[in-house]
Structure formats: structure tokens, C-alpha cells
Design a protein around this motif. Sequence first.
Motif, PDB file in Angstrom:
ATOM      1  N   SER A 103       0.831  -1.203   0.000  1.00  0.00           N
ATOM      2  CA  SER A 103       0.000   0.000   0.000  1.00  0.00           C
ATOM      3  C   SER A 103       0.865   1.253   0.000  1.00  0.00           C
ATOM      4  CB  SER A 103      -0.922   0.003   1.222  1.00  0.00           C
ATOM      5  OG  SER A 103      -1.768  -1.123   1.215  1.00  0.00           O
ATOM      6  N   ALA A 104       1.947   1.232   0.777  1.00  0.00           N
ATOM      7  CA  ALA A 104       2.857   2.377   0.801  1.00  0.00           C
ATOM      8  C   ALA A 104       3.500   2.591  -0.566  1.00  0.00           C
ATOM      9  CB  ALA A 104       3.927   2.165   1.860  1.00  0.00           C
ATOM     10  N   SER A 105       3.852   1.504  -1.242  1.00  0.00           N
ATOM     11  CA  SER A 105       4.448   1.619  -2.576  1.00  0.00           C
ATOM     12  C   SER A 105       3.462   2.227  -3.562  1.00  0.00           C
ATOM     13  CB  SER A 105       4.908   0.248  -3.059  1.00  0.00           C
ATOM     14  OG  SER A 105       5.884  -0.306  -2.192  1.00  0.00           O
ATOM     15  N   LEU A 106       2.215   1.768  -3.518  1.00  0.00           N
ATOM     16  CA  LEU A 106       1.186   2.338  -4.396  1.00  0.00           C
ATOM     17  C   LEU A 106       0.956   3.809  -4.081  1.00  0.00           C
ATOM     18  CD1 LEU A 106      -1.389  -0.594  -4.426  1.00  0.00           C
ATOM     19  CD2 LEU A 106       0.019   0.182  -6.350  1.00  0.00           C
ATOM     20  N   LEU A 107       0.970   4.172  -2.809  1.00  0.00           N
ATOM     21  CA  LEU A 107       0.802   5.571  -2.416  1.00  0.00           C
ATOM     22  C   LEU A 107       1.906   6.435  -3.004  1.00  0.00           C
ATOM     23  CD1 LEU A 107      -0.458   7.840  -0.718  1.00  0.00           C
ATOM     24  CD2 LEU A 107       0.951   7.055   1.213  1.00  0.00           C
ATOM     25  N   TRP A 108       3.130   5.955  -2.937  1.00  0.00           N
ATOM     26  CA  TRP A 108       4.250   6.753  -3.437  1.00  0.00           C
ATOM     27  C   TRP A 108       4.321   6.747  -4.953  1.00  0.00           C
ATOM     28  CZ3 TRP A 108       8.178   9.714  -1.095  1.00  0.00           C
ATOM     29  CH2 TRP A 108       7.984   9.925   0.268  1.00  0.00           C
ATOM     30  N   TRP A 110       1.636   7.093  -6.700  1.00  0.00           N
ATOM     31  CA  TRP A 110       0.720   8.207  -6.971  1.00  0.00           C
ATOM     32  C   TRP A 110       1.371   9.547  -6.645  1.00  0.00           C
ATOM     33  CZ3 TRP A 110      -1.503  11.493  -3.184  1.00  0.00           C
ATOM     34  CH2 TRP A 110      -2.397  12.430  -3.697  1.00  0.00           C
ATOM     35  N   LEU A 111       2.075   9.630  -5.515  1.00  0.00           N
ATOM     36  CA  LEU A 111       2.732  10.876  -5.146  1.00  0.00           C
ATOM     37  C   LEU A 111       3.802  11.289  -6.156  1.00  0.00           C
ATOM     38  CD1 LEU A 111       3.212  10.336  -1.293  1.00  0.00           C
ATOM     39  CD2 LEU A 111       1.596  11.889  -2.402  1.00  0.00           C
ATOM     40  N   SER A 112       4.432  10.300  -6.796  1.00  0.00           N
ATOM     41  CA  SER A 112       5.514  10.571  -7.739  1.00  0.00           C
ATOM     42  C   SER A 112       5.027  10.762  -9.166  1.00  0.00           C
ATOM     43  CB  SER A 112       6.534   9.421  -7.704  1.00  0.00           C
ATOM     44  OG  SER A 112       6.998   9.186  -6.393  1.00  0.00           O
ATOM     45  N   ASN A 113       3.731  10.575  -9.395  1.00  0.00           N
ATOM     46  CA  ASN A 113       3.193  10.693 -10.747  1.00  0.00           C
ATOM     47  C   ASN A 113       3.425  12.100 -11.286  1.00  0.00           C
ATOM     48  OD1 ASN A 113       0.818  11.269 -12.776  1.00  0.00           O
ATOM     49  ND2 ASN A 113       1.040   9.036 -12.653  1.00  0.00           N
ATOM     50  N   VAL A 114       3.896  12.168 -12.538  1.00  0.00           N
ATOM     51  CA  VAL A 114       4.254  13.462 -13.125  1.00  0.00           C
ATOM     52  C   VAL A 114       3.044  14.340 -13.366  1.00  0.00           C
ATOM     53  CG1 VAL A 114       4.142  12.588 -15.495  1.00  0.00           C
ATOM     54  CG2 VAL A 114       5.653  14.518 -14.950  1.00  0.00           C
ATOM     55  N   ASP A 115       1.863  13.760 -13.545  1.00  0.00           N
ATOM     56  CA  ASP A 115       0.665  14.542 -13.857  1.00  0.00           C
ATOM     57  C   ASP A 115      -0.200  14.812 -12.632  1.00  0.00           C
ATOM     58  OD1 ASP A 115       1.262  14.658 -16.625  1.00  0.00           O
ATOM     59  OD2 ASP A 115       0.506  12.606 -16.854  1.00  0.00           O
ATOM     60  N   SER A 116      -0.508  13.753 -11.870  1.00  0.00           N
ATOM     61  CA  SER A 116      -1.457  13.893 -10.760  1.00  0.00           C
ATOM     62  C   SER A 116      -0.823  13.784  -9.389  1.00  0.00           C
ATOM     63  CB  SER A 116      -2.545  12.810 -10.873  1.00  0.00           C
ATOM     64  OG  SER A 116      -1.954  11.509 -10.825  1.00  0.00           O
ATOM     65  N   GLY A 117       0.489  13.626  -9.332  1.00  0.00           N
ATOM     66  CA  GLY A 117       1.151  13.458  -8.055  1.00  0.00           C
ATOM     67  C   GLY A 117       1.335  14.763  -7.306  1.00  0.00           C
ATOM     68  N   PHE A 118       1.939  14.640  -6.122  1.00  0.00           N
ATOM     69  CA  PHE A 118       2.143  15.804  -5.252  1.00  0.00           C
ATOM     70  C   PHE A 118       3.598  16.255  -5.225  1.00  0.00           C
ATOM     71  CE2 PHE A 118       3.415  17.295  -1.018  1.00  0.00           C
ATOM     72  CZ  PHE A 118       2.655  18.443  -0.928  1.00  0.00           C
ATOM     73  N   ILE A 142      12.522   5.519  -3.814  1.00  0.00           N
ATOM     74  CA  ILE A 142      12.289   4.280  -3.062  1.00  0.00           C
ATOM     75  C   ILE A 142      12.958   4.343  -1.695  1.00  0.00           C
ATOM     76  CG2 ILE A 142      12.854   1.823  -3.004  1.00  0.00           C
ATOM     77  CD1 ILE A 142      12.341   1.725  -5.993  1.00  0.00           C
ATOM     78  N   ILE A 143      14.167   4.902  -1.636  1.00  0.00           N
ATOM     79  CA  ILE A 143      14.855   5.034  -0.347  1.00  0.00           C
ATOM     80  C   ILE A 143      14.044   5.903   0.608  1.00  0.00           C
ATOM     81  CG2 ILE A 143      16.891   5.962   0.806  1.00  0.00           C
ATOM     82  CD1 ILE A 143      17.441   3.359  -0.589  1.00  0.00           C
ATOM     83  N   VAL A 144      13.550   7.044   0.103  1.00  0.00           N
ATOM     84  CA  VAL A 144      12.747   7.944   0.940  1.00  0.00           C
ATOM     85  C   VAL A 144      11.478   7.240   1.410  1.00  0.00           C
ATOM     86  CG1 VAL A 144      11.435  10.098   0.963  1.00  0.00           C
ATOM     87  CG2 VAL A 144      13.688  10.027  -0.129  1.00  0.00           C
ATOM     88  N   MET A 145      10.826   6.491   0.513  1.00  0.00           N
ATOM     89  CA  MET A 145       9.608   5.783   0.883  1.00  0.00           C
ATOM     90  C   MET A 145       9.872   4.742   1.974  1.00  0.00           C
ATOM     91  SD  MET A 145       7.733   2.761   0.579  1.00  0.00           S
ATOM     92  CE  MET A 145       8.475   1.863  -0.784  1.00  0.00           C
ATOM     93  N   VAL A 146      10.945   3.982   1.823  1.00  0.00           N
ATOM     94  CA  VAL A 146      11.258   2.931   2.797  1.00  0.00           C
ATOM     95  C   VAL A 146      11.619   3.540   4.148  1.00  0.00           C
ATOM     96  CG1 VAL A 146      12.838   1.048   3.347  1.00  0.00           C
ATOM     97  CG2 VAL A 146      11.937   1.271   1.030  1.00  0.00           C
ATOM     98  N   VAL A 147      12.390   4.626   4.135  1.00  0.00           N
ATOM     99  CA  VAL A 147      12.737   5.293   5.397  1.00  0.00           C
ATOM    100  C   VAL A 147      11.474   5.825   6.072  1.00  0.00           C
ATOM    101  CG1 VAL A 147      13.948   7.254   6.409  1.00  0.00           C
ATOM    102  CG2 VAL A 147      15.083   5.852   4.676  1.00  0.00           C
ATOM    103  N   TRP A 148      10.591   6.446   5.294  1.00  0.00           N
ATOM    104  CA  TRP A 148       9.317   6.927   5.833  1.00  0.00           C
ATOM    105  C   TRP A 148       8.499   5.781   6.423  1.00  0.00           C
ATOM    106  CZ3 TRP A 148       4.456   5.564   3.723  1.00  0.00           C
ATOM    107  CH2 TRP A 148       3.352   6.241   4.264  1.00  0.00           C
TER     108      TRP A 148
END
Length: 305
Positions: free
Chosen positions: A129-134, A136-144, A172-178
Motif C-alpha cells: 500500500s505504501a508503494s502504491l501511495l508513493w 501516486w505521489l511521484s506521478n508526473v501529472d497527478s502526483g504531489f 524508493i529510499i525515501v519511501m522505505v525510510v518513511w
Amino acid sequence: MADTGRIQLSPMRKRRGRSQWRGMVYIAPAMALVIVFFVMPVLFTGWMSLHNWPLMGASRWIGFGNYTRMLNDARFMSALNFTAYYTVIVTIAIFAVAFPLAIFVEKERQFVSTYRTIIFLPVVVGLASASLLWVWLSNVDSGFIGPALKALGLVEKSPNLLATFDSAFLTIIVMVVWKIAGFTMIILLTGLQAIPAELTEAARIDGASRWQRFRHLTLPLMRRTIALALIVSVTGSILAFDQFYIMTSGGPQNRMISVVYYIFNQSFVSFNLGYGAALSIVLLAILMVISVAQLWLLRVGDDRP
């Protein structure tokens, strides 16, 4: 007198024997689960690794052929190198974040329970779930993340963070640390709280600086706690799969294929089940060696029982 001694000791031995049998009965269900769900699968995997084991059809005994094959498998060596590189980087990053957080929340202060809860909250999110969230966050069009970087003036246009190796690896490193730092923080926090306050106060009165107290008092007394946190972090990093499979599918240019990802491809994509089993046995051996080495290195000089 000798006969009397034997008569007196006999009931004690009987009670001790009954206690031992009672203890065996209590642990029998747990032992049965370990044997059925760990020992037997490992033994069966080892048996599979000695065969050419297709998905359909009969298996064929080839001895150590699968093990000699991996010595000349450039893709496996590449996956092994990438996994080692990822493990070193992500473990350092997790400890660099988790240790200061553990020190921060160890002191009793206002809202400290809230801080601990907020930091630990990402741990309860599943890794998939965290991977899917990130993603989306990293998406060039709809991400944050991309628009945020653009708004801060760090980039001219929203980047595709998962398009290149460097940016995807950093994401990926930032996501895993988070995701993981909160769990490591809790482990380290237990070690910090186990240090007697009298020792810290005595060192402070003797004129030891904060760094000297941390280096010569805190770290030595936390050797076992650090060993546990390090083993958990390294083991989890070596077994990394979800984040690479979900976020990058092994790319870009198949440069993010971990060992577990490669085992998955060999076993369930190429259906080389025997070769995948051999890779799994080798990975298990690597994990055991690394864990034993970490425990030994971190306990050198530790004379506590």
C-alpha cells in the motif's frame, strides 16, 4: 546415609522430570507450527534445488547443477550487487533518521506520546500500500511531489521521478525510510529507556559532554539493541521485493531487480522452479551468515551475561 540420600533425592528428580515433560507439552504446538511451516518447506526447497523442476511434467535429478549454474549467471550477480548496494544505503538512511528520533522522543516532554504515534503511524501501512501511495505521489501529472518541487523553485517542470535510475532509487529510499524508521525508532527507544538514569547523570556531573555521553555510555550500553535493529533492517532490505515490483517493475533498464525479485522471475515467470529453489537456499544461507556475523561483531567486548 547413602540410601537415605537416594530416597530423599528421588521425589525431587520425579518432580523435575514431570516439569520437563509439562514444558515439552506446552511448547509442542509451537514446535509443530515451526516444523510444518518452516522446517519442512526449507527441506523441500532444498530437495527441489537438486532437480530440474518444471511447472508441468516430471522433475529430473541434476545434483548441484543449479548451484553451479548461478556462478555463471550474470543477471543473478547483478541482482546480488544491487541488493547489497540497496541494503547498505537504506540501512544507513534508516538509522540516520531513527536514532535522532528515538533520542527526541525518549525525553519526557509535552505531546511526546503524540510525536511517537505520528512517527510510528507509517509502520502500520502495508508495504504494498505504501508503494502504491508513493507511485501516486511521484506521478508526473497527478502526483504531489513534482508540483511541490516546482512550486519551491527546485525544478522548472514536474519531473517523472520513476523514469531514471537515480531519481527512482532515491524515491524508493525515501519511501522505505518513511515506512520503516518508526519501527526502528521504537526498538532503539527501548534500549535508550533501559539505560539507568543514574549513569547518565553521573557522567554529566563528571563533566562529560553530550557527545561524550552518547559515544562512551549510550552506544556501549545499547549494543544488543542496535544488533537487533540492525539485523531486522538488513534482513528486511535483503528480502526487498514489493517496492521494486510495484514502483518500478525492476526498471529502469532492469537495474532495480533485487535478489528476491530475480527469484520471483525465475520461479513464477520463467517457471524454473528448481533454479529458483537453489537461489532461495543460497539467499537463506547469506542471511544466516550476515545475521551471525552482525551478532558476533556487535557483542565483541560485551561481557554482560
